[in-house]
Structure formats: C-alpha cells, structure tokens
Design a protein around this motif. Structure first.
Motif, PDB file in Angstrom:
ATOM      1  N   ALA A  96       0.829  -1.201   0.000  1.00 42.82           N
ATOM      2  CA  ALA A  96       0.000   0.000   0.000  1.00 42.82           C
ATOM      3  C   ALA A  96       0.862   1.249   0.000  1.00 42.82           C
ATOM      4  O   ALA A  96       0.566   2.223  -0.675  1.00 42.82           O
ATOM      5  CB  ALA A  96      -0.913  -0.001   1.215  1.00 42.82           C
ATOM      6  N   ARG A  97       1.961   1.197   0.759  1.00 39.62           N
ATOM      7  CA  ARG A  97       2.837   2.368   0.789  1.00 39.62           C
ATOM      8  C   ARG A  97       3.469   2.608  -0.557  1.00 39.62           C
ATOM      9  O   ARG A  97       3.766   3.743  -0.917  1.00 39.62           O
ATOM     10  CB  ARG A  97       3.944   2.156   1.810  1.00 39.62           C
ATOM     11  CG  ARG A  97       3.458   2.393   3.192  1.00 39.62           C
ATOM     12  CD  ARG A  97       4.593   2.236   4.153  1.00 39.62           C
ATOM     13  NE  ARG A  97       4.101   2.523   5.476  1.00 39.62           N
ATOM     14  CZ  ARG A  97       4.792   3.197   6.368  1.00 39.62           C
ATOM     15  NH1 ARG A  97       5.992   3.622   6.074  1.00 39.62           N
ATOM     16  NH2 ARG A  97       4.280   3.423   7.536  1.00 39.62           N
ATOM     17  N   ALA A  98       3.677   1.536  -1.293  1.00 37.74           N
ATOM     18  CA  ALA A  98       4.261   1.725  -2.612  1.00 37.74           C
ATOM     19  C   ALA A  98       3.249   2.379  -3.543  1.00 37.74           C
ATOM     20  O   ALA A  98       3.624   3.104  -4.455  1.00 37.74           O
ATOM     21  CB  ALA A  98       4.719   0.385  -3.170  1.00 37.74           C
ATOM     22  N   SER A 154       2.524   6.684  -1.158  1.00 35.66           N
ATOM     23  CA  SER A 154       3.518   6.765  -0.096  1.00 35.66           C
ATOM     24  C   SER A 154       3.103   7.813   0.933  1.00 35.66           C
ATOM     25  O   SER A 154       2.376   8.749   0.616  1.00 35.66           O
ATOM     26  CB  SER A 154       4.873   7.137  -0.682  1.00 35.66           C
ATOM     27  OG  SER A 154       4.859   8.483  -1.035  1.00 35.66           O
ATOM     28  N   PRO A 155       3.527   7.633   2.175  1.00 34.90           N
ATOM     29  CA  PRO A 155       3.143   8.565   3.231  1.00 34.90           C
ATOM     30  C   PRO A 155       3.513   9.999   2.894  1.00 34.90           C
ATOM     31  O   PRO A 155       2.773  10.927   3.220  1.00 34.90           O
ATOM     32  CB  PRO A 155       3.926   8.070   4.440  1.00 34.90           C
ATOM     33  CG  PRO A 155       4.193   6.649   4.157  1.00 34.90           C
ATOM     34  CD  PRO A 155       4.330   6.525   2.684  1.00 34.90           C
ATOM     35  N   SER A 194      -2.756  15.974   1.958  1.00 36.38           N
ATOM     36  CA  SER A 194      -3.644  16.436   3.017  1.00 36.38           C
ATOM     37  C   SER A 194      -3.508  17.938   3.194  1.00 36.38           C
ATOM     38  O   SER A 194      -4.490  18.643   3.425  1.00 36.38           O
ATOM     39  CB  SER A 194      -3.344  15.701   4.319  1.00 36.38           C
ATOM     40  OG  SER A 194      -2.044  16.012   4.752  1.00 36.38           O
ATOM     41  N   ALA A 195      -2.268  18.444   3.092  1.00 39.35           N
ATOM     42  CA  ALA A 195      -2.088  19.883   3.205  1.00 39.35           C
ATOM     43  C   ALA A 195      -2.685  20.583   1.993  1.00 39.35           C
ATOM     44  O   ALA A 195      -3.310  21.644   2.103  1.00 39.35           O
ATOM     45  CB  ALA A 195      -0.606  20.214   3.320  1.00 39.35           C
ATOM     46  N   LEU A 196      -2.532  19.951   0.843  1.00 39.78           N
ATOM     47  CA  LEU A 196      -3.023  20.539  -0.391  1.00 39.78           C
ATOM     48  C   LEU A 196      -4.537  20.751  -0.341  1.00 39.78           C
ATOM     49  O   LEU A 196      -5.046  21.762  -0.830  1.00 39.78           O
ATOM     50  CB  LEU A 196      -2.677  19.604  -1.554  1.00 39.78           C
ATOM     51  CG  LEU A 196      -2.362  20.271  -2.875  1.00 39.78           C
ATOM     52  CD1 LEU A 196      -1.159  21.155  -2.715  1.00 39.78           C
ATOM     53  CD2 LEU A 196      -2.133  19.230  -3.942  1.00 39.78           C
ATOM     54  N   GLY A 197      -5.232  19.794   0.277  1.00 43.25           N
ATOM     55  CA  GLY A 197      -6.683  19.917   0.379  1.00 43.25           C
ATOM     56  C   GLY A 197      -7.072  21.169   1.127  1.00 43.25           C
ATOM     57  O   GLY A 197      -7.922  21.954   0.674  1.00 43.25           O
ATOM     58  N   ALA A 221      -6.650  11.630   2.577  1.00 47.45           N
ATOM     59  CA  ALA A 221      -5.220  11.522   2.858  1.00 47.45           C
ATOM     60  C   ALA A 221      -4.971  11.320   4.342  1.00 47.45           C
ATOM     61  O   ALA A 221      -4.186  10.451   4.748  1.00 47.45           O
ATOM     62  CB  ALA A 221      -4.508  12.773   2.352  1.00 47.45           C
ATOM     63  N   VAL A 222      -5.687  12.101   5.175  1.00 48.56           N
ATOM     64  CA  VAL A 222      -5.466  11.976   6.619  1.00 48.56           C
ATOM     65  C   VAL A 222      -5.872  10.595   7.111  1.00 48.56           C
ATOM     66  O   VAL A 222      -5.161   9.946   7.883  1.00 48.56           O
ATOM     67  CB  VAL A 222      -6.236  13.091   7.366  1.00 48.56           C
ATOM     68  CG1 VAL A 222      -6.242  12.816   8.849  1.00 48.56           C
ATOM     69  CG2 VAL A 222      -5.605  14.422   7.083  1.00 48.56           C
ATOM     70  N   MET A 223      -7.019  10.116   6.620  1.00 44.02           N
ATOM     71  CA  MET A 223      -7.498   8.797   7.057  1.00 44.02           C
ATOM     72  C   MET A 223      -6.476   7.708   6.717  1.00 44.02           C
ATOM     73  O   MET A 223      -6.127   6.867   7.546  1.00 44.02           O
ATOM     74  CB  MET A 223      -8.818   8.458   6.348  1.00 44.02           C
ATOM     75  CG  MET A 223      -9.986   9.234   6.849  1.00 44.02           C
ATOM     76  SD  MET A 223     -10.467   8.624   8.452  1.00 44.02           S
ATOM     77  CE  MET A 223     -11.711   9.801   8.891  1.00 44.02           C
ATOM     78  N   ILE A 224      -6.018   7.727   5.477  1.00 43.15           N
ATOM     79  CA  ILE A 224      -5.074   6.690   5.067  1.00 43.15           C
ATOM     80  C   ILE A 224      -3.797   6.797   5.884  1.00 43.15           C
ATOM     81  O   ILE A 224      -3.239   5.791   6.344  1.00 43.15           O
ATOM     82  CB  ILE A 224      -4.766   6.806   3.558  1.00 43.15           C
ATOM     83  CG1 ILE A 224      -6.050   6.672   2.755  1.00 43.15           C
ATOM     84  CG2 ILE A 224      -3.796   5.743   3.122  1.00 43.15           C
ATOM     85  CD1 ILE A 224      -5.864   6.964   1.294  1.00 43.15           C
ATOM     86  N   MET A 225      -3.377   8.033   6.117  1.00 43.76           N
ATOM     87  CA  MET A 225      -2.147   8.247   6.873  1.00 43.76           C
ATOM     88  C   MET A 225      -2.274   7.654   8.281  1.00 43.76           C
ATOM     89  O   MET A 225      -1.393   6.923   8.747  1.00 43.76           O
ATOM     90  CB  MET A 225      -1.908   9.751   6.969  1.00 43.76           C
ATOM     91  CG  MET A 225      -0.497  10.177   6.814  1.00 43.76           C
ATOM     92  SD  MET A 225      -0.447  11.837   6.165  1.00 43.76           S
ATOM     93  CE  MET A 225      -1.178  12.781   7.473  1.00 43.76           C
TER      94      MET A 225
END
Lengths: 109, 156, 319, 96
Positions: free
Chosen positions: C240-242, C245-246, C253-256, C305-309
């Motif tokens: 998943a990270r591939a 990637s984090p 997340s910042a972009l949102g 993004a935050v959730m996945i992170m």
C-alpha cells in the motif's frame, strides 16, 4: 401485465422477509458457530436478493433499479467472501466444528 | 492492455449508471475519475499479477441462472432445517479437489459453494477445498461435482 | 423499535468487559444510528455515519485495541458517584428540552431564523438541488473550513504521537505475508482486486455528486480511504505504501486545506469576500457551483489523505 | 406491504442482536454484526421506498461496501491481536 409484476414483487418481498426471519431464528437455534454460518447465509443471499428484486419491480426500469441491481451484485460478491473469511478465521483460531459423527477426518489445523 | 481497456469500459458504464446526470461537467469529471481509478488500479496491480477476471463476465450469464436455481433450492432446504427439529441437521466436513486451472476459477468455485446456503467453503489451499456442510445431503450433492464441472467450463 | 435496540446495545456495551465484543457492538450501534438518521430524513448525516461510523471507526478502534489490552481493567472506584453525575446531567438535559418547541413545530425559533432562508433562497442563490451541500459549503463555508483544518490538525497530531515512537515501523512491514491466513487467502485477494476499483470510483462519484444527492467531500474521502484500507489489509502495508507513499499523502492532506483556503482567497482577489464564490465566474450561480466543487474536492482530498495516513501509522505500529 | 418487509427486516435485526449479545465466541459476534449490516442495507433500501426517497440507495450501497471492509478488518485483527487464546476460549459473556 403491470398487475402481475406488482403481485410478483409482493410475493418476493414477503418471501424475502420470511427468509430473513428464518435466518434470524436459525442463528439462535443452531448449536455451533459453523451451523449458524449457514443460517446467516440464508439471510445474506436469497433474502436480500428477493427483497431487492421486489423493490426493483416496484421501481420499474430506471436508475433506481440499476442501483438496486448494483447492491445485489455487491452483496453477492461480498457476502460469500465474508462468510468464507469468517469460517477460515474461526478454523485458524482453533474453533472446531461440531460434527454429526466423529468418523470424519480429524482436522489438521 | 486488454485488461486496462475492459476495466476502463466497465468503470465508465458503472459511472454512467450511478450518475444519471449527463451534463458535460459531470461527464468530464467522470472521465477524470475513471482515469484516476485506472491509474491507481495499475499501480496496485504492479505488485502481483493476478489477472482481472472481468473478461469472464460475459460468459457468466448461463452459470448465474443455474446458480440462482441452486441457491433457491438449497435455501428451501436450510429453512426447512431451521424450522424443523434440530436433530435433523447433520453437520459434515468434507474435502473437495478443485479441478479449475486458474486461481480465479477456484475462487469462483469456492464462492459458489459458499453462496449456496448449507455449504460453506472454509479453506482453500492449493487445489484442496475444505467444506462445511449443514447436512449430509448437501455435502453429497457437492461431491456429485456438478458445480465444479460447470465452473470449469467457464474458464477454458 | 430502532431506539429500543439502541438502548439495549448501549446497556450491553457498558456491561461487557471484553473490549473486542464492545467494539463489535459499537459497530451495531452506529449501524442503528444510521438507520435512525435515515428514518429522520437526515440523509447526509446518515451517509456520514454509514461511512465513518460503521467502517473506519471500527477499524481504528480495533487498531487501538491491538496497541492496548483486550479486556477492560476492572473499575477502581465506586459506581455511585458517576451514576449520580450522569443522572443529574441527564436530568438537566431533559429539563432543557422541556423548554424547546415541539418537534416539527413551525413556530420554533430554528424555523424562523435562517432555515427558511436556506431552504427558500438556496436554489436561486446557489443553484444546487441538495440544500445540505449548499449550507455546508457556501453559507457556512467558514465552519467547514474550520472542520477541515481540525481534521488536518488531528492527522498531524496522530502523526506526531505515533510517529515519534516508531521503532519497528519500517523493518517489519512484510512479516505478515508469511503466516497470516488473511494474506494467504486467495478468495479475499481475488475479490478485493475486483472490488477496489469500483469502490474508488464510487467514492469519486459520491465526491462529485454531493451537489445533487447525499454525499460530498467528507463521505467521499472516507470511502476512498476505505478502499485503501482494504488494500492494505489484504496486500500488506508495504504494498500500500508503494501505491500511495506517506510523503505523498502528507502533501495531499495539506493541499486539500490549501485548496479550500485558496478558493476563499480567490474570492477576495476577484473582488468579493473571503469564501464568497459568487464572484468566481461571470454568473453568481455558476461561481457558487465552481467554488463548491473546488472546496468539496479540497475536503475530500484532506479527509482521504489523513485517514489513510492514520491507518498506515496504526498498521505500522501493530506489527 | 413495504411495512411488512420492513417489519421482517427489523425482527431479523433483533434476532441478530440477541446473537451478538450472547456470543459465545467472538466469531458468533462477528457473524451477527455482519448479518446486522446486511439487514441495515435492506432496511435503508426498503425505507427509502416507503418514504419515496430513492436517493437513500446510495447509502445502502455504501453500507454494502463498508460492511465488508470492516469484517475483513476485524478478521485481520485476530491474526495479530488475539492469536489462539483470544479466539478459542469462549469469553465470559455479558455481565460478570
């Protein structure tokens, strides 16, 4: 024609409801986890499909019917997979199915 | 490549049927979304190469009809067990050999077994499927092997 | 009937000591509350509850459980005092509701103040069929921006808390591939592969159709994240990270948030107020539409993004 | 007649709830929750028809997907969180 479809959809809805309740009673009555799995299977497959089919007939052709069809499709995909994963995990976790007679092969888990 | 195209087409159909709004803005967004999803799917695929069985979909119809019939029959059977005396059930555990060639075929077989109430595929390892059946009759009908043969005909 | 189920579930949750069973019952609890929201006609709330409550929160609670123990420690203090406090609070709440107008009373303040304006003018001013989206994204744009920032901050907080103590995160990712029944499960793998693209597309559908039906950025973000969580669960964290990637997720997340705020600022530059989308296009309604679309996109990106992170972090820690 | 179907679904939900409370093994609980989820999907779909708002179907669709994911997550949790011990011993049941 419309009346036949209507009546058929009622039959589907009622049968589906009956199957649902049966499954519910099944998971209370059956003696062990694996047999309950079968009872839950009744409610997950035919019950859901019948109720949704009944709704589809009520909705008529259109996007609503298509969405209902998607739900049936997804449920019929995920339902057995969830049941399978559950059974496998239970077996993996060391839960032994209650067998009718013990002459079947002993599990190798 | 064929998989990419078929996936794109099917996703496009999925989007159109879900949306129901055919204004240019949403169609455009839909196209972008589909491209994004396909890109992600490709990235996910890169890590192991299991083929998308989507091209099998078209041959499914007769099998689905047959399976639906089986599901109805076995449902009646299980409901009879539920309302009848508990002693009527005879839980059984059997091993079957999956003769399907591809992984996808085996998965379809295992899922079909689970989808018919009364039998649940518990383990699928190599080509061995371990099945738990609610009654002896259900187990016996599986051992008859008709379902396995039908799934095998699906692949080819 | 549903409410009584809810009450029974709550009692059972309180009485059970096995935290795992409690988590399962919480799942039922949120399913029930979503069903209740549906019966109350609060479609968007039910949607959120469906996506967040039933799916993600269960997953996160379980992940937390793996970090702690499975059974609740026996209470150290008596139950009388807390019971008293709860009773007094509950009593006060009930007393408070006595003053409130009856449910559905047209004379109620809530129906006199802003609601009629929202309901009557929103089709003309914003031009969207779904009033909830109009309210959230346009009339209450500041609040929603605040919420998104909160989510972003929460993500950053969890990142710092869990990321600070990363001992084995990087090294042991793939150990799960060996013995785990879920990883080895052919059925799960094949079906997940078929399912995931559809889930992703469905999330995007929810994202872009928030204007017309229930849905929007929050729900879409969660569903999108759920697809990734499914992928992570089945194919392992490393895979998943591939895919995502984090680092990319952090930027996203910042972009949102930036997209959201940027749309607001664009309003200022175009000669309007902050978060006033009316000036973004030649026609106010078109401007509103564009603005809402963009900020919903921002919300969705941040949430997903935050959730996945967060999930990555938990998954990395539980190995 | 929709009401009859909804009633049946509700009764089934109640029965599943009882099984979820009773346990005895965690797998029984997961099974009950999974079944409860399917019934919620049906409930929302039928209720949407009852109240004439078919856009509820999106919610039902979300449920059908999310419910599956959380079931998988729960099972995954057992692989890591509670090997053997947690899974085999039936837990104490409610109220100790």
């Amino acid at each position: 024609m419309a009346m036949i479809v209507d009546a058929l959809s009622w039959v589907f809805l009622l049968t589906g409801g009956f199957l649902g309740v049966s499954g519910g009673i099944g998971i209370l009555r059956f003696p062990d986890f694996f047999t309950r799995l079968h009872a839950a299977g009744v409610t997950d497959t035919l019950c859901a499909a019948l109720i949704l089919l009944g709704l589809m007939m009520q909705a008529g052709w259109g996007l609503v019917a298509v969405k209902l069809a998607f739900i049936i499709l997804f449920l019929s995909f995920t339902g057995p997979v969830a049941a399978h994963a559950l059974a496998r995990a239970a077996l993996h976790g060391g839960l032994m199915p209650l067998l009718h007679r013990a002459e079947d092969d002993p599990s190798k888990s | 490549m064929r998989h990419i195209i078929s996936l794109t087409l099917i996703l496009a159909g999925f989007w159109l049927l879900l949306s129901g709004h055919f204004v240019p803005l949403l169609l455009g967004l839909g196209a972008v979304s589909i491209l994004l999803v396909v890109a992600i799917a490709l990235r996910m695929d890169a890590f192991d190469h299991e083929n998308q069985p989507l091209h099998l979909t078209f041959r499914f119809t007769p099998y689905w009809v047959w399976l639906a019939g089986e599901i109805v029959k076995s449902n009646i059977e299980v409901v009879r067990c539920i309302w009848g005396p508990v002693s009527a059930i005879s839980p059984t555990r059997i091993h079957l050999t999956a003769t399907q060639r591809s992984d996808v075929g085996k998965v379809i077989y295992a899922n079909s077994i689970t989808l018919t109430p009364g039998t649940v595929a518990m383990r699928l390892e190599g080509d061995q499927i371990e099945v738990h059946a609610l009654t002896r009759a259900a187990a016996a009908s599986l051992q008859g092997g008709e379902m396995g043969r039908r799934v095998r005909e699906l692949e080819r | 009937m549903l409410l009584s189920f809810l009450a029974i579930t709550t009692i059972a949750v309180v009485r059970l000591r096995d935290l795992f069973a409690v988590v399962m019952l919480f799942g039922i609890f949120s399913l029930l509350s979503a069903a209740i929201f549906v019966t109350l006609d609060a479609v968007d709330v039910a949607f959120t509850e469906a996506a967040v409550g039933a799916g993600i929160s269960t997953v996160l609670m379980l992940a937390t459980l793996t970090l702690t123990t499975r059974t609740e420690s026996p209470p150290r203090h008596g139950t009388l005092l807390p019971l008293l406090v709860v009773c007094v609070t509950g009593g006060a709440l009930v007393y408070g509701t006595l003053d409130m107008p009856r449910f559905g009373d047209p004379q109620a303040p809530i129906h006199q103040h802003v609601a009629p304006r929202y309901l009557q003018d929103s089709p003309a001013e914003i031009g969207l069929p779904n009033v909830v989206t109009s309210v959230l994204a346009s009339y209450r744009g500041y609040d929603t921006l605040g919420e998104v920032t909160v989510i972003f901050t929460a993500g950053a907080g969890v990142l710092m808390l869990l990321g600070a103590i990363r001992r084995r995160t990087a090294c042991c990712d793939d150990t799960g591939k060996g013995g785990s029944a879920v990883n080895h499960n052919l059925v799960l793998r094949v079906v997940a592969k078929i399912l995931i693209p559809f889930v992703l597309l469905f999330a995007l559908y929810v994202q872009f159709h928030g204007d017309f039906g229930p849905g929007g950025g929050f729900q879409a973000g969660v569903i999108f994240a759920a697809a990734f969580i499914l992928y992570t669960l089945i194919f392992g964290l490393a895979a998943a990270r591939a895919v995502a990637s984090p680092g990319v997720l952090r930027v996203l997340s910042a972009l949102g948030v930036l997209l959201f705020a940027g749309v607001g600022l664009a309003g200022i530059f175009a000669g309007g107020d902050f978060l006033d989308y009316g000036v973004l296009a030649s026609h106010p309604v078109a401007g509103q539409h564009l603005g809402i679309l963009l900020i919903e996109l921002g919300v969705g990106t941040t949430v997903a993004a935050v959730m996945i992170m967060i999930f990555y972090l938990f998954a990395g820690r539980t190995r | 007649m929709f009401a009859a179907a909804i009633l049946a679904v509700l009764v089934t939900m109640g029965l599943a709830l009882i099984r979820a409370f009773r346990g005895p093994t965690v797998y029984d609980r997961i099974l009950a929750v999974n079944m409860f989820g399917t019934k919620t999907v049906l409930f929302i779909a039928v209720y949407g028809f009852l109240s004439g708002r078919p856009d509820f179907l999106d919610i039902a669709l979300v449920y059908a997907l999310i419910n599956f994911i959380s079931t998988v997550a729960v099972l995954k949790f057992f692989e890591y969180g509670g090997p053997g011990r947690a899974a085999t011993t039936p837990d104490e049941g409610e109220g100790d």
